[in-house]
Design an enzyme around this catalytic site. Structure first.
Site, PDB file in Angstrom:
ATOM      1  N   HIS A 189       0.888  -1.298  -0.034  1.00 50.47           N
ATOM      2  CA  HIS A 189      -0.163  -0.054  -0.024  1.00 50.47           C
ATOM      3  C   HIS A 189       0.583   1.202   0.141  1.00 50.47           C
ATOM      4  O   HIS A 189       0.215   2.323  -0.460  1.00 50.47           O
ATOM      5  CB  HIS A 189      -0.947  -0.114   1.127  1.00 50.47           C
ATOM      6  CG  HIS A 189      -2.100  -1.059   1.100  1.00 50.47           C
ATOM      7  ND1 HIS A 189      -3.260  -0.759   0.690  1.00 50.47           N
ATOM      8  CD2 HIS A 189      -1.843  -2.306   1.369  1.00 50.47           C
ATOM      9  CE1 HIS A 189      -3.870  -1.871   0.602  1.00 50.47           C
ATOM     10  NE2 HIS A 189      -3.145  -2.854   1.208  1.00 50.47           N
ATOM     11  N   ASP A 212       3.881   9.174  -0.895  1.00 54.15           N
ATOM     12  CA  ASP A 212       2.860   8.380  -0.512  1.00 54.15           C
ATOM     13  C   ASP A 212       2.524   7.320  -1.575  1.00 54.15           C
ATOM     14  O   ASP A 212       2.588   7.426  -2.889  1.00 54.15           O
ATOM     15  CB  ASP A 212       1.400   9.384  -0.615  1.00 54.15           C
ATOM     16  CG  ASP A 212       0.714   9.180   0.843  1.00 54.15           C
ATOM     17  OD1 ASP A 212       0.540   7.933   1.248  1.00 54.15           O
ATOM     18  OD2 ASP A 212      -0.008  10.028   1.088  1.00 54.15           O
TER      19      ASP A 212
END
Length: 455
Positions: free
Chosen positions: A158, A362
């Site tokens: 993720h 991110d």
């Protein structure tokens, strides 16, 4: 072996979704696949134990079976706070300078993966497909293979995958790729992350490409692909529309609102965001009392020193900016250091003229997609998005910025405030289409279609 469409799905993550009728993006994505296959979700119960049980605990109350494992305080400190969050997390987010390399951390990380594998064995079947989530569990496939498990095992990361220079800073870069080689399918959020994995594996391990998505790693054949995660778009749109008026932020001056919602993490770029807002107010005195900034930053990993530092820096900046620019009727920054329910956030997103999603690094950043989904299509706000968020690969109709450049960010804020309704609607329509089409169910089904033995 049973076909993938009829096999049972076993999901393993660091945290188990608990409570009756558990919610959250990952639950929504996997609930149907787990429920229809009689699936199982395995994860940490959430609280370290003085006497960890030698079995998994059952948690009724969901459409699928939930089994939790315990961690001792020492395991939590070494595996979770240690190697996962003081070594791997900063490394994957480009902050190798914040890594703590402690031999006991790595030993605990390996040991916990082995213990989870031992606890899982009595609950596994030959026709299972096992889907491991995220960086805390890199070694789990290798531990399961050592114990004779032959079922297809996939991994989804993720967060960003580190490039070769960062991987080389690990105490065990060769072992990292050995762990990953035991999966049948490696999933990444973006082309950037897949590229970083390929280049790091090429430089630091035994790597050979075979075809478009198949490769040899440490002598084993596996697949790797890009699977950008989405949100439960329809549910979030409905929540934003139904948000009660009492959840709205009020302004004495009628100021338009900018919003940021991030865990208080050094990867999120919150201080850089505050400095850009300060520059905007410095260079545009006409915006005094005309734009306010709501930053919601729930605490995270408070036991790690780097997180204590980022909280002090952020609170100091907010106080300084408010002290410089506030009026009797207007406070420029409202900085809230606690979480809010998703329904409240949906209403705040809908109210905000600007959504600020400006991380320094991110994996995806689902706040960007939530902000878009929450908007009124007749009078939508503007998304300002960091080029370093994984979402920037597909959300190209946002205002894409370099979060390290305060002037560029301040100019984007000014542009968003001045943008015409027609331009806002055009950008928003394009963004919303992508959010709806590539939602969280699209993500999970696309991944699970590919999860099968690589050989």
């Amino acid at each position: 072996m049973t076909s993938p469409t009829s096999s049972r799905l076993v999901v393993v993550s660091n945290r188990l979704p608990l409570g009756d009728n558990p919610s959250g993006g990952l639950v929504v994505a996997l609930e149907d696949a787990l429920g229809t296959s009689g699936g199982v979700w395995i994860g940490f119960s959430g609280e370290p134990s003085d006497a960890p049980a030698d079995h998994l605990h059952d948690h009724p109350g969901a459409r699928f079976r939930r089994l939790s494992f315990d961690l001792s305080h020492e395991e939590h400190d070494s595996y979770y706070a240690g190697y996962s969050n003081s070594t791997l997390w900063p490394l994957c987010h480009g902050r190798a300078d914040l890594m703590r390399i402690v031999p006991e951390y790595l030993e605990g990380y390996r040991r916990v993966a082995g213990r989870i594998a031992d606890l899982m064995l009595p609950h596994l079947r030959d026709d299972d497909r096992i889907w491991v989530q995220d960086y805390q569990l890199f070694p789990l496939a290798a531990a399961l293979r050592e114990r004779g498990v032959t079922a297809p095992i996939g991994h989804f990361l993720h967060i960003p995958f580190p490039g070769p220079a960062d991987c080389a800073a690990l105490p065990n870069p060769t072992e990292l790729f050995e762990w990953l080689s035991h999966y049948d399918l490696l999933g990444f959020q973006t082309r950037r992350d897949l590229g970083a994995f390929v280049e790091s594996a090429r430089q630091l391990s035994q790597f050979q490409p075979i075809d478009r998505d198949m490769l040899r790693l440490c002598g084993r054949t596996l697949r790797a692909g890009v699977f950008p995660i989405g949100i439960d778009a329809s549910a979030f749109i409905a929540e934003a529309r139904q948000a009660p008026d009492e959840d709205r932020m009020r302004s004495l001056t009628g100021a338009r609102m900018m919003i940021g919602v991030d865990r208080l993490d050094y990867s999120k770029g919150i201080p850089q965001r505050f400095r850009a807002y300060q520059m905007l107010l410095d260079t545009r005195p006409d915006l005094t009392e005309q734009v306010s900034f709501l930053q919601i930053a729930p605490p995270t990993r408070g036991e790690v020193e780097a997180y204590q530092d980022i909280r002090e820096e952020t609170e100091h900046l907010a106080g300084r900016i408010n002290g410089q620019f506030a009026t009797l009727n207007w406070t420029p920054i409202r900085f809230i250091h606690r979480p809010f329910p998703r329904a409240v956030l949906a209403g705040l997103y809908r109210q905000a003229r600007i959504g600020l999603v400006t991380p320094l690094a991110d994996g995806m950043n689902l706040v960007a997609k939530e902000y878009v989904a929450a908007q009124d299509v007749v009078d939508p706000g503007v998304l300002i998005l960091s080029r370093f968020a994984g979402a920037a690969e597909t959300m190209t109709d946002a205002l894409i910025v370099n979060p390290h450049d305060p002037q560029e960010m301040a100019e984007a804020m000014a542009e968003a405030l001045a943008m015409s309704p027609a331009e806002r609607r055009r950008r928003h329509a394009a963004l919303l289409q992508g959010v709806i089409e590539q939602d969280v169910s699209w993500w999970s089904s696309r991944y699970l279609e590919r999860l099968r033995p690589a050989d």
